[in-house]
Scaffold this active site. Structure first.
Site, PDB file in Angstrom:
ATOM      1  N   GLN A   1       0.825  -1.201   0.000  1.00 55.89           N
ATOM      2  CA  GLN A   1       0.000   0.000   0.000  1.00 55.89           C
ATOM      3  C   GLN A   1       0.867   1.263   0.000  1.00 55.89           C
ATOM      4  O   GLN A   1       0.334   2.358  -0.080  1.00 55.89           O
ATOM      5  CB  GLN A   1      -0.923  -0.001   1.235  1.00 55.89           C
ATOM      6  CG  GLN A   1      -1.910  -1.159   1.247  1.00 55.89           C
ATOM      7  CD  GLN A   1      -2.786  -1.218   2.479  1.00 55.89           C
ATOM      8  OE1 GLN A   1      -2.981  -2.286   3.033  1.00 55.89           O
ATOM      9  NE2 GLN A   1      -3.354  -0.089   2.928  1.00 55.89           N
TER      10      GLN A   1
ATOM     11  N   ARG B   1      -8.620  -1.196   8.394  1.00 57.32           N
ATOM     12  CA  ARG B   1      -9.657  -0.198   8.068  1.00 57.32           C
ATOM     13  C   ARG B   1      -9.850   0.755   9.235  1.00 57.32           C
ATOM     14  O   ARG B   1     -10.957   0.938   9.757  1.00 57.32           O
ATOM     15  CB  ARG B   1     -10.965  -0.868   7.676  1.00 57.32           C
ATOM     16  CG  ARG B   1     -11.684  -0.036   6.611  1.00 57.32           C
ATOM     17  CD  ARG B   1     -12.720  -0.766   5.841  1.00 57.32           C
ATOM     18  NE  ARG B   1     -13.162   0.058   4.717  1.00 57.32           N
ATOM     19  CZ  ARG B   1     -13.949  -0.354   3.756  1.00 57.32           C
ATOM     20  NH1 ARG B   1     -14.398  -1.573   3.762  1.00 57.32           N
ATOM     21  NH2 ARG B   1     -14.301   0.436   2.776  1.00 57.32           N
ATOM     22  N   CYS B   2      -8.768   1.391   9.606  1.00 57.34           N
ATOM     23  CA  CYS B   2      -8.724   2.106  10.874  1.00 57.34           C
ATOM     24  C   CYS B   2      -7.532   3.037  10.836  1.00 57.34           C
ATOM     25  O   CYS B   2      -6.450   2.626  10.494  1.00 57.34           O
ATOM     26  CB  CYS B   2      -8.556   1.054  11.971  1.00 57.34           C
ATOM     27  SG  CYS B   2      -7.965   1.673  13.527  1.00 57.34           S
TER      28      CYS B   2
ATOM     29  N   GLU C   1     -12.780   4.414   5.821  1.00 59.34           N
ATOM     30  CA  GLU C   1     -12.836   3.566   7.013  1.00 59.34           C
ATOM     31  C   GLU C   1     -14.048   3.812   7.899  1.00 59.34           C
ATOM     32  O   GLU C   1     -14.342   2.988   8.771  1.00 59.34           O
ATOM     33  CB  GLU C   1     -11.615   3.845   7.890  1.00 59.34           C
ATOM     34  CG  GLU C   1     -10.318   3.572   7.225  1.00 59.34           C
ATOM     35  CD  GLU C   1      -9.192   4.310   7.928  1.00 59.34           C
ATOM     36  OE1 GLU C   1      -8.042   3.931   7.722  1.00 59.34           O
ATOM     37  OE2 GLU C   1      -9.457   5.262   8.674  1.00 59.34           O
TER      38      GLU C   1
END
Ligand code: PCD
Ligand SMILES: [Cu+]
Length: 796
Positions: free
Chosen positions: A223, A370-371, A740
């Site tokens: 990423q 996702r945070c 998120e």
């Protein structure tokens, strides 16, 4: 009369443009790492430890070498000889690449085999004989800090115990005073269990070292390609311009593809040694047991309350389980990420937080699944505590929130732990949500149902999340400031190519970035190619995670387009034979203020940039922008779920889910809705079914998709989405991050709903996942049901 282009028609801001990347994705034409085949490519497999904690007494690789087709067997000793047995992590710790002394979690990398095909490599891994001397195993913080606990990280100097760090923030004395004045003190103990991001595509890499040019090319699932390039340059001591990292299509990231994994490093070394391309593709179990877990944190929360519902102060004591290596991906300044972003949407005068991080014999955890770096945990604790407090006061949970929300005219608002929130309309979002779900009617329906023995419940979760790490004053990764970048080149025909330092994993950047350029320049989105992920071509950027792309890279896209427009204006003045000051801009066109019909399009300016520029002007129409955001963006989410719990079985069904998201200006409303639905589904999965845990020996239970459940369309509830738009005052187009939000805020809505349904039992908490047996236990035995015993970290 205006001749501006119709913004929606050209796919600008606010257009629900279909995702251009889906042309290849839905046709099976995506190009993922495993799709790449290089001439002469070899294949690598990893031998993993079956034990969670053991000393390695011997490794015998002789049988593996005898298997035909085996090209290389790598062990920790061979790595150590090259100073590569350990690597630095993104959190200033070290992590074993291949184990030398001990194994510290089940699934840890012990050896690698490179062979002509992956099957030979796998067979050869099985032919390696490793002798282990088992050691006592630690699987939770309580064991980690117990008297006489074995020290997991005995490889480190100055590490006498298993505590990674203790971190404290806030005003302790002030908070104590607030508690002394409280009418009611509400407390709650919780565990946010480990969860796994579990992207459909596992991790993998192809390292290709070319001796003749000395260039190392690595195709990998990352990423953040530029961070990887910098890390490889530093760790392998290779010159940076001789390293090219390419992150091709990714089959989801979800934070799982931020850390550096041993497989990447081993494949790079193997390629250098063998001078051939080496491919490593992780299998599902490998991914589930060894890579970036999220959460695993215990909390004791205390809230000081006044009888009228005002929150006077908050205390949080938390214990976070980081596994064997502290390799969370997070900006380095705060030890526990942004956990202290809790309660940012409420007006709370004082707060105090203590966090202790510990090592355990589990795979590295705490990754930002996702945070935005522990924000998911923060918001879950916050919203569970808010519901418990409202109950303790006997107050309606919606009213309790409203009473404590930061008011619309109170921005920018300084939170008790020091963040500055940018904008919001919290009360309005809550109202839209309550209206949509039919709040009052549901409360009546719930009471009626209860008379017939049916258990209905409603759960609310409201939160603002810090997105867009971050400004260079406060955020960095290994010292590199967290700005981002965009480079725009307009071709002679007025078409363009845009490159950014972000890296989409499925979010749709190829679609949305073009929309920002269309908005700024009036060039139709379909005329703009977007490229990300290749360090040889993309400008330096920090990558995509923590929903930072829109706040940071997206802002850079706006800024670079504005730079290009500034030059185009000069070209327009030249073409229109007036001075620059006499020129006006409307979407896609410059015109003479006194003669609006007399104008030139942006495309005409592009041609002029290459064919008819004024004397002394540099040809070409391109630029680059690096954007250092002044602050984080703070979107708001209000998630409301209604459920029915079956008293006979503990099974709960979701009746309705309403989501109200305010992420500022939406670039592409359809993509935003997709992000919210995906996020809610992951929230539901964690609340309802996802269970990955460890037995007393440290065996990872739930390391396959038969046990670790991903919700399909069948289990997934339907969602009703609503929006409120409060632009971010400091973002060039007013957008905030959103990727998120629903995963961060969603879990508490589901859990609060179930707890509301079983409120008569007096049970305060059931830890996620709320499996039927846990709910049944709460219903029948009337006590809290925890996934593991909570641990208090204060020493009072
Ligand atoms: N206002 C607004 C915002 C946003 N948007 C859009 O939406 C999306 C998203 O964004 P954002 O929020 O900015 O975010 P980003 O950065 O891009 O991304 C990231 C995220 O994203 C999400 N989502 C998703 N999707 C998909 N498909 N896939 C994936 O993988 C994923 N992942 C996840 C995660 S996890 Mo981490 O990493 O854990 O931290 S973080 C994250 C993009 O496309 C954009 O552009 C719009 O339109 N508007
Ligand atoms: Cu987190």
């Amino acid at each position: 009369m205006t001749q501006a282009r119709d913004e929606i028609k050209i796919g600008g801001l606010g257009a629900s443009r279909k995702r251009v990347e889906d042309n290849r994705f839905v046709r099976g034409k995506g190009r993922y790492v495993d799709d790449i085949v290089l001439p002469g490519m070899l294949h690598m497999e990893i031998l993993r430890s079956p034990l969670a904690h053991a000393r390695i007494t011997s490794i015998d690789v002789s049988k593996a070498w005898q298997i035909p087709g085996v090209r290389l067997v790598l062990t920790g000793d061979m790595m150590a000889a090259r100073n590569l047995a350990w690597m630095p992590t993104l959190s200033y710790d070290t992590q074993a690449v291949l184990a030398t002394d001990k194994v510290r979690f089940q699934g840890q990398e012990v050896a690698c085999v490179v062979a002509d095909d992956p099957y030979i490599a796998k067979d050869a891994c099985e032919a390696i004989v490793v002798e282990y001397e088992p050691l006592p195993v630690i699987v939770n913080p309580a064991q980690a800090v117990a008297e006489g606990a074995p020290v997991i990280r005995d490889d480190k100097e100055n590490q006498p115990d298993n505590v990674v760090f203790t971190w404290e923030v806030g005003d302790k004395a002030g908070t104590d005073r607030a508690f002394a004045q409280a009418d009611v003190v509400s407390t709650l103990d919780l565990h946010y269990p480990r969860s796994h991001p579990s992207p459909l595509e596992c991790c993998g890499s192809i390292a290709d070292f070319d001796r003749s040019t000395s260039k190392l090319t690595v195709y990998m699932t990352t990423q953040a390609p530029h961070i990887i390039r910098a890390a490889v340059a530093l760790v392998a001591e290779l010159p940076e311009h001789m390293i090219r990292i390419v992150s091709p299509d990714l089959g989801g990231g979800f934070g799982n593809k931020v850390p550096v994994y041993p497989g990447y490093v081993a494949s790079i070394l193997a390629s250098i040694l063998l001078e051939r391309p080496v491919k490593w593709i992780e299998d599902k179990t490998g991914n589930l047991i060894s890579t970036g877990f999220g959460r695993d944190i215990y909390l004791r929360g205390e809230m000081a309350l006044r009888n009228d519902g005002k929150i006077l102060g908050v205390r949080m004591y938390t214990d976070s389980d980081h596994g064997a290596f502290f390799s969370d991906a997070q900006p380095s300044k705060f030890k526990i990420g942004l956990l202290h972003s809790a309660f940012s949407c409420y007006d709370i005068p004082v707060a105090h937080l203590v966090n202790r991080g510990v090592y355990t014999n589990k795979a590295p955890g705490g990754v930002a699944y996702r945070c935005s770096f522990r924000v998911t945990e923060a918001m879950y604790f916050q919203e569970r505590m808010v519901q418990a407090a409202a109950d303790d006061l006997g107050m309606d949970q919606a009213e309790f929130r409203r009473r404590n929300f930061v008011r619309d005219d109170d921005f920018p608002h300084r939170t008790p732990w020091g963040f500055l929130t940018d904008s919001g309309q919290y009360g309005k979002c809550l109202d839209v949500g309550l209206e949509a779900i039919g709040y009052q009617d549901f409360l009546t329906e719930k009471e009626e149902a209860r008379k017939q023995g049916r258990l209905l419940g409603i759960g609310i979760s409201t939160m603002t999340e810090p997105l867009g790490a971050g400004n260079s004053r406060e955020y960095d990764i290994l010292g590199i400031k967290m700005f981002d970048s965009a480079e725009l080149r307009v071709h002679i025909t007025g078409k363009a190519i845009l490159r950014t330092g972000a890296k989409s994993q499925g979010q749709g950047h190829e679609t949305t970035w073009a929309q920002i350029v269309a908005h700024e320049l009036g060039i139709p989105a379909e005329d703009i190619t977007v490229e990300e992920g290749d360090t040889d071509t993309a400008p330096f950027g920090m990558g995509t995670y923590a929903s930072r792309s829109t706040p940071v890279a997206g802002a850079a896209v706006s800024m670079v387009a504005r730079k290009v427009r500034a030059k185009a204006r000069k070209l327009a003045a030249h073409l229109l034979e007036v001075s620059e000051e006499d020129i006006e801009w409307e979407l896609g066109r410059f015109y003479v203020r006194s003669a609006p019909d007399h104008g030139v399009t942006i495309q005409e300016c592009a041609i002029a940039a290459y064919s008819n520029m004024p004397d002394g002007m540099e040809p070409g129409l391109e630029n680059v922008a690096y954007y250092d955001p002044p602050n984080l963006t703070w979107p708001f989410g209000c998630y409301i779920a209604t459920v029915e719990v079956d008293p006979q079985t503990g099974v709960w069904d979701v009746l309705r889910v309403v989501a109200v998201d305010d992420c500022g200006v939406r670039i592409n409303p359809m993509i935003v809705e997709g992000q919210i639905m995906g996020g809610l589904t992951e929230a539901y999965a964690m609340a309802n079914m996802q269970f990955i845990t460890f037995d007393a020996q440290g065996n990872c239970v739930g390391s396959n998709y038969m046990d670790y459940l991903l919700p399909t369309a069948w289990e997934t509830p339907g969602y009703e989405l609503h929006e409120v738009v409060t632009p971010s005052p400091h973002h060039p187009i007013g957008a905030k991050g959103v990727g998120e939000c629903a995963t961060v805020g969603g879990p508490a809505a589901f859990v609060n709903a179930v707890m509301d349904a079983i409120r008569d039992t007096g049970v305060r908490n059931i830890d996620m996942p709320l499996l039927p047996d846990r709910v049944y236990e709460a219903l029948t035995k009337r006590h809290d049901v925890s996934g593991a015993p909570p641990v208090r970290t204060d020493d009072e």
